[in-house]
Design a protein around this motif. Sequence first.
Motif, PDB file in Angstrom:
ATOM      1  N   LEU A 381      12.677  20.994   0.982  1.00 23.58           N
ATOM      2  CA  LEU A 381      13.993  20.937   1.474  1.00 23.58           C
ATOM      3  C   LEU A 381      14.696  22.149   0.858  1.00 23.58           C
ATOM      4  CD1 LEU A 381      16.020  19.058   2.613  1.00 23.58           C
ATOM      5  CD2 LEU A 381      16.489  18.066   0.658  1.00 23.58           C
ATOM      6  N   ASN A 382      14.800  22.656  -0.214  1.00 25.81           N
ATOM      7  CA  ASN A 382      15.518  23.739  -0.832  1.00 25.81           C
ATOM      8  C   ASN A 382      15.213  25.151   0.115  1.00 25.81           C
ATOM      9  OD1 ASN A 382      16.977  22.431  -2.745  1.00 25.81           O
ATOM     10  ND2 ASN A 382      15.374  22.882  -4.171  1.00 25.81           N
ATOM     11  N   LYS A 383      13.958  25.418   0.471  1.00 26.30           N
ATOM     12  CA  LYS A 383      13.943  26.614   1.254  1.00 26.30           C
ATOM     13  C   LYS A 383      14.216  26.295   2.513  1.00 26.30           C
ATOM     14  CE  LYS A 383       9.808  29.160   2.954  1.00 26.30           C
ATOM     15  NZ  LYS A 383       8.180  29.199   2.878  1.00 26.30           N
ATOM     16  N   LYS A 384      14.075  25.009   3.266  1.00 25.82           N
ATOM     17  CA  LYS A 384      14.480  25.008   4.719  1.00 25.82           C
ATOM     18  C   LYS A 384      16.365  25.047   4.744  1.00 25.82           C
ATOM     19  CE  LYS A 384      14.652  21.200   8.081  1.00 25.82           C
ATOM     20  NZ  LYS A 384      13.808  21.605   8.986  1.00 25.82           N
ATOM     21  N   ARG A 385      16.781  24.497   3.430  1.00 23.17           N
ATOM     22  CA  ARG A 385      18.392  24.961   3.758  1.00 23.17           C
ATOM     23  C   ARG A 385      18.676  26.226   3.400  1.00 23.17           C
ATOM     24  NH1 ARG A 385      20.239  19.566  -0.056  1.00 23.17           N
ATOM     25  NH2 ARG A 385      19.862  17.927   1.648  1.00 23.17           N
ATOM     26  N   GLN A 386      17.850  27.039   2.597  1.00 21.49           N
ATOM     27  CA  GLN A 386      18.237  28.361   2.474  1.00 21.49           C
ATOM     28  C   GLN A 386      18.185  29.265   3.799  1.00 21.49           C
ATOM     29  OE1 GLN A 386      15.457  29.777  -0.595  1.00 21.49           O
ATOM     30  NE2 GLN A 386      16.755  28.554  -2.137  1.00 21.49           N
ATOM     31  N   ASN A 387      17.063  28.785   4.504  1.00 21.47           N
ATOM     32  CA  ASN A 387      16.764  29.467   5.971  1.00 21.47           C
ATOM     33  C   ASN A 387      17.650  29.091   7.089  1.00 21.47           C
ATOM     34  OD1 ASN A 387      14.709  30.758   4.866  1.00 21.47           O
ATOM     35  ND2 ASN A 387      13.165  29.200   5.582  1.00 21.47           N
ATOM     36  N   ASN A 388      18.568  28.130   6.667  1.00 22.12           N
ATOM     37  CA  ASN A 388      19.521  27.539   7.802  1.00 22.12           C
ATOM     38  C   ASN A 388      21.112  27.984   7.281  1.00 22.12           C
ATOM     39  OD1 ASN A 388      20.992  25.977   9.595  1.00 22.12           O
ATOM     40  ND2 ASN A 388      20.600  24.187   8.869  1.00 22.12           N
ATOM     41  N   PHE A 389      21.224  29.232   7.541  1.00 20.79           N
ATOM     42  CA  PHE A 389      22.572  29.763   7.210  1.00 20.79           C
ATOM     43  C   PHE A 389      23.487  29.385   7.817  1.00 20.79           C
ATOM     44  CE2 PHE A 389      26.018  32.736   7.287  1.00 20.79           C
ATOM     45  CZ  PHE A 389      26.383  32.964   5.867  1.00 20.79           C
ATOM     46  N   THR A 390      23.486  29.081   9.260  1.00 22.42           N
ATOM     47  CA  THR A 390      24.524  28.407   9.916  1.00 22.42           C
ATOM     48  C   THR A 390      24.852  27.059   9.606  1.00 22.42           C
ATOM     49  OG1 THR A 390      23.457  29.552  11.969  1.00 22.42           O
ATOM     50  CG2 THR A 390      25.107  27.780  12.488  1.00 22.42           C
ATOM     51  N   GLY A 391      23.932  26.283   9.193  1.00 19.77           N
ATOM     52  CA  GLY A 391      24.258  25.079   8.531  1.00 19.77           C
ATOM     53  C   GLY A 391      25.060  25.073   7.230  1.00 19.77           C
ATOM     54  N   GLN A 392      24.659  26.215   6.249  1.00 23.75           N
ATOM     55  CA  GLN A 392      25.411  26.291   5.033  1.00 23.75           C
ATOM     56  C   GLN A 392      26.764  26.667   5.454  1.00 23.75           C
ATOM     57  OE1 GLN A 392      23.447  28.858   2.114  1.00 23.75           O
ATOM     58  NE2 GLN A 392      21.588  28.839   3.356  1.00 23.75           N
ATOM     59  N   MET A 393      26.963  27.695   6.472  1.00 22.34           N
ATOM     60  CA  MET A 393      28.174  27.851   6.734  1.00 22.34           C
ATOM     61  C   MET A 393      29.253  26.996   7.262  1.00 22.34           C
ATOM     62  SD  MET A 393      29.330  30.924   9.536  1.00 22.34           S
ATOM     63  CE  MET A 393      28.451  30.091  10.785  1.00 22.34           C
ATOM     64  N   LEU A 394      28.432  26.057   8.254  1.00 25.79           N
ATOM     65  CA  LEU A 394      29.389  24.882   8.625  1.00 25.79           C
ATOM     66  C   LEU A 394      29.542  23.876   7.601  1.00 25.79           C
ATOM     67  CD1 LEU A 394      27.375  24.643  12.074  1.00 25.79           C
ATOM     68  CD2 LEU A 394      29.883  25.110  11.688  1.00 25.79           C
ATOM     69  N   MET A 395      28.819  23.680   6.967  1.00 27.02           N
ATOM     70  CA  MET A 395      28.874  22.772   5.667  1.00 27.02           C
ATOM     71  C   MET A 395      30.138  23.244   4.540  1.00 27.02           C
ATOM     72  SD  MET A 395      28.536  19.930   4.066  1.00 27.02           S
ATOM     73  CE  MET A 395      26.820  19.103   4.779  1.00 27.02           C
ATOM     74  N   HIS A 396      30.005  24.638   4.368  1.00 36.95           N
ATOM     75  CA  HIS A 396      31.176  25.236   3.721  1.00 36.95           C
ATOM     76  C   HIS A 396      32.435  24.911   4.246  1.00 36.95           C
ATOM     77  CE1 HIS A 396      33.460  28.238   1.275  1.00 36.95           C
ATOM     78  NE2 HIS A 396      33.944  28.764   2.346  1.00 36.95           N
ATOM     79  N   HIS A 397      32.539  25.274   5.554  1.00 37.89           N
ATOM     80  CA  HIS A 397      33.856  25.017   6.306  1.00 37.89           C
ATOM     81  C   HIS A 397      34.237  23.445   6.205  1.00 37.89           C
ATOM     82  CE1 HIS A 397      34.963  29.209   7.076  1.00 37.89           C
ATOM     83  NE2 HIS A 397      33.667  29.328   7.377  1.00 37.89           N
ATOM     84  N   THR A 398      33.380  22.866   6.667  1.00 35.77           N
ATOM     85  CA  THR A 398      33.644  21.159   6.461  1.00 35.77           C
ATOM     86  C   THR A 398      33.958  20.768   5.268  1.00 35.77           C
ATOM     87  OG1 THR A 398      31.735  21.056   8.286  1.00 35.77           O
ATOM     88  CG2 THR A 398      32.431  19.007   6.787  1.00 35.77           C
ATOM     89  N   LEU A 399      33.464  21.345   3.995  1.00 38.66           N
ATOM     90  CA  LEU A 399      33.975  20.787   2.735  1.00 38.66           C
ATOM     91  C   LEU A 399      35.374  21.307   2.741  1.00 38.66           C
ATOM     92  CD1 LEU A 399      30.800  21.566   0.728  1.00 38.66           C
ATOM     93  CD2 LEU A 399      31.886  19.457   0.887  1.00 38.66           C
ATOM     94  N   GLN A 400      35.691  22.589   3.053  1.00 40.68           N
ATOM     95  CA  GLN A 400      37.145  22.990   3.175  1.00 40.68           C
ATOM     96  C   GLN A 400      38.297  22.361   3.863  1.00 40.68           C
ATOM     97  OE1 GLN A 400      37.740  25.328   0.601  1.00 40.68           O
ATOM     98  NE2 GLN A 400      35.336  25.195   0.395  1.00 40.68           N
ATOM     99  N   SER A 401      37.780  21.758   5.217  1.00 42.52           N
ATOM    100  CA  SER A 401      38.706  21.216   6.278  1.00 42.52           C
ATOM    101  C   SER A 401      38.733  19.823   6.184  1.00 42.52           C
ATOM    102  CB  SER A 401      38.423  21.962   7.558  1.00 42.52           C
ATOM    103  OG  SER A 401      37.118  21.567   7.983  1.00 42.52           O
ATOM    104  N   THR A 402      37.434  19.134   6.583  1.00 43.23           N
ATOM    105  CA  THR A 402      37.371  17.770   6.458  1.00 43.23           C
ATOM    106  C   THR A 402      37.555  17.108   5.156  1.00 43.23           C
ATOM    107  OG1 THR A 402      35.618  18.160   8.273  1.00 43.23           O
ATOM    108  CG2 THR A 402      35.676  15.964   7.318  1.00 43.23           C
TER     109      THR A 402
END
Length: 419
Positions: A381-402
Amino acid sequence: MVKKLLVIGFVWPEPQSSAAGSRMMQLIGFFQSQNYQITFASPCAKSDNAYNLESIGVSQVVIELNHSSFDGFVKDLNPNIVLFDRFMMEEQFGWRVAEQCPNALRILDTEDLHGLRKGRQQAFKDGKAFDKTYLFNDVAKREIASIYRSDLSLIISEVEMELLKNNFKVPDDLLVYLPFMLDANSPESIELLPKFHERQHFITIGNFMHEPNYNAVLFLKEAIWPLIKKQLPEAELHIYGAYVSQKVSQLHNKKEGFLIKGFADDVNEVMQNAKVCLAPIRFGAGLKGKLIDAMQNGTPCITTSIGAEGMFGPEVSGLDANGFIEDTPESFADRAVQLYQKEILWIEKQQNGFQVVNERFNSNHFQQKLASIIEETIQQLNKKRQNNFTGQMLMHHTLQSTKFMSKWIEAKNTNKIEN
């Protein structure tokens, strides 16, 4: 150690009302077979058609939108997996799950691609060909973002798998092709089904809260059924579906044999009584539950290209349809009459349907595949998430906005109560 699954439902499952309800019950059945302790939570009001999940050992919990009470609930539950029922639930609760249970595997069940359905519906209304202008709509943007934020997304149709990969460039390892998971039609069960001469009339079925279903009934009423009725004056069309509204009820016409029957207590019974199923779907997405019901009950079907999408496999190497695929009212009606009158043809198409169910939607195959993918993803799971930078980026902005929008709504609601 007890394995826990939390399902966050857009609605409470209604397997007798919709294909989405049947799909959810299949997923719950799968996770039970994998020995998960399941909690189903939803912010939606429960209707009389909702399945009693507690009767099969699933806990039912009502949760609130835009309320911090969910944070404590999910942290205390501490699930191994959270399954979001449609992207709207991932938008609402995904960031809270990520904050409170960062190690939980987050799975999105798309049901069908809402952005695709919306785009096709708009193109239909505009009377234009569906293209990327319609596909790249606001709903699609939200839905694709949700897919990227999730660890895995369950996609019900091969056509939608290809669309996500080719048009939206979603990485293959975020997607899992998972159609309906069905039990095989055994020779013994097939033998018990009513035969050609024991059936009569036509049937169509579908939840009327789903716009493609209402549109299909309207298409039948205005363009297709008069052509069938002219050739088969004694025939009737029995129209079943949950949530019949006034605009649906007013289509009922006994003289024309166009009969609005409403909610079907037993879909299998009404489908087995009918000789031919009509499904003239003009826009939509995913797989059509009514075609599955028809095939399982040995009822050949006439549908459209949209209706048949993803059902029978690739055009070159796929299986034959359990009827005919026609897109004009004239050819649709002619094929319906032909199938209604010719027993040998009817039996041939019926057998095609049994083959499709057994070969393309075999529950054993897809359950084993899903179990393997989930286990592998949890391990990495950790490796998979590290390889999904787009997902990390979208989650970051979701945390800021939503996150802050949700907290603002909660504060506003709290203030209203205090005042």
